[in-house]
Motif scaffolding. Structure first.
Motif, PDB file in Angstrom:
ATOM      1  N   ILE A  83      -7.380  -0.257   1.730  1.00 23.39           N
ATOM      2  CA  ILE A  83      -8.587   0.693   1.470  1.00 23.39           C
ATOM      3  C   ILE A  83      -9.726   0.375   2.216  1.00 23.39           C
ATOM      4  N   ARG A 110      -4.773  11.491  -9.793  1.00 27.48           N
ATOM      5  CA  ARG A 110      -4.829  10.310  -8.918  1.00 27.48           C
ATOM      6  C   ARG A 110      -5.978   9.436  -8.616  1.00 27.48           C
ATOM      7  N   ASN A 120      -8.574   0.119  -6.538  1.00 31.00           N
ATOM      8  CA  ASN A 120      -6.987   0.614  -6.999  1.00 31.00           C
ATOM      9  C   ASN A 120      -6.658  -0.523  -8.114  1.00 31.00           C
ATOM     10  N   PRO A 163       0.832  -1.077  -0.039  1.00 36.30           N
ATOM     11  CA  PRO A 163       0.030  -0.085  -0.089  1.00 36.30           C
ATOM     12  C   PRO A 163       0.878   1.236  -0.065  1.00 36.30           C
ATOM     13  N   THR A 192      -2.160   6.185  -2.546  1.00 31.56           N
ATOM     14  CA  THR A 192      -3.561   5.480  -2.431  1.00 31.56           C
ATOM     15  C   THR A 192      -4.303   6.078  -1.322  1.00 31.56           C
ATOM     16  N   ASP A 244      -3.292  13.938  -6.195  1.00 31.64           N
ATOM     17  CA  ASP A 244      -2.681  13.549  -5.038  1.00 31.64           C
ATOM     18  C   ASP A 244      -2.030  14.786  -4.423  1.00 31.64           C
ATOM     19  N   GLU A 271      -8.482   4.751  -8.081  1.00 36.95           N
ATOM     20  CA  GLU A 271      -7.059   5.290  -8.069  1.00 36.95           C
ATOM     21  C   GLU A 271      -6.623   5.141  -9.685  1.00 36.95           C
TER      22      GLU A 271
END
Length: 274
Positions: free
Chosen positions: A117, A262, A175, A88, A92, A256, A230
């Motif tokens: 997440i 992002r 993601n 991770p 993210t 981001d 993402e």
């Protein structure tokens, strides 16, 4: 420590001093970080020396620090990481932050990996429910372990995107693998050689996952529900177009902390009058 830093720098490891410090702390295990300096003024216990040597050897082979220590800090928790899951990353957290600005009580995480997440979202919203799905049984085992260790209630299931998913959700997050096959060779060895390839690339143009997610989301979103994913920093316009083409509204691209695109968001329009 100095010798370890020299070994790491000699093979091109970026941030070698910080990595050596993290790995000596890992080798000591139970010693609190604030007490580490005092420990390093004493002779190194043989068992600590052996663990440190093994860790430095692995890092010199460009294995990621998180895989060596087995842990990665993300959002407000520490998550178990293995070679079966993506590590991770801080960027993210942009997806988590964006999702927490939206109204939802049920959430689906596609390609959950470590569960970072999904579990971060559920921990921030007591009383909510979530399902994480992944194609990898090994990744699902890691996610279930993280949920149990952190005491966060979540469901997990094996699924190829929406294939085994039933019902509708207020929020869908993902993601997905977004690196194009042609870009893989240019990745750092830590990513290219040590993280699961199926979680990195679609072996195509990097947009296949978004096509599948955008196409399937409308039938798995509650009216007024949101999809948030993402993206790679050059994919904002392409993914936004896929969302719009799937009938989602209020489509937006969020940056981001480095100012790079992002996250892409889109909403399934609620019934007229709502």
């Amino acid at each position: 420590m100095a010798e370890a830093v020299r070994r790491l720098e000699a093979v091109g490891v970026p941030g070698a001093p910080g990595d050596a410090l993290a790995l000596i702390a890992h080798a000591y295990g139970s010693v609190p970080r604030h007490a580490l300096h005092a420990e390093l003024t004493r002779p190194l216990p043989p068992e600590v020396a052996a663990r440190f040597e093994a860790a430095i050897t692995a890092r010199a082979a460009r294995q990621p620090v998180a895989q060596i220590t087995g842990q990665r800090q993300f959002w407000r928790h520490s998550f178990t990481v293995t070679p079966d899951t993506l590590d991770p990353r801080p960027e993210t957290e942009t997806l988590v932050a964006a999702a927490l600005t939206l109204p939802w009580r049920t959430v689906l995480d596609l390609g959950t990996g470590t569960g970072a997440i999904l579990l971060s979202l559920l921990a921030e919203r007591p009383g909510t429910r979530g399902l994480g799905v992944d194609l990898s049984p090994a990744a699902l085992a890691v996610a279930r372990g993280n949920a149990g260790r952190l005491g966060i209630a979540a469901e997990f299931a094996g699924s190829d995107w929406f294939a085994a998913v039933t019902g509708c959700f207020d929020l869908i997050v993902s993601n997905p693998p977004y690196i194009a096959a042609a870009e893989m060779e240019g990745l750092s060895p830590e990513v290219r050689d040590h993280e699961p390839r199926m979680a990195l690339t679609d072996e195509g143009d990097g947009l296949s996952a978004y096509r599948a997610i955008a196409a399937g989301a409308p039938s798995h979103l509650a009216p007024g529900g949101w999809l948030a994913v993402e993206i790679g920093p050059t994919q904002g316009a392409a993914v936004a177009a896929l969302f719009t083409g799937a009938g989602l509204t209020e489509v937006a691209v969020r940056p981001d902390l480095d100012g790079r695109d992002r996250v892409v968001l889109g909403r399934l329009a609620p019934p007229a009058g709502n």
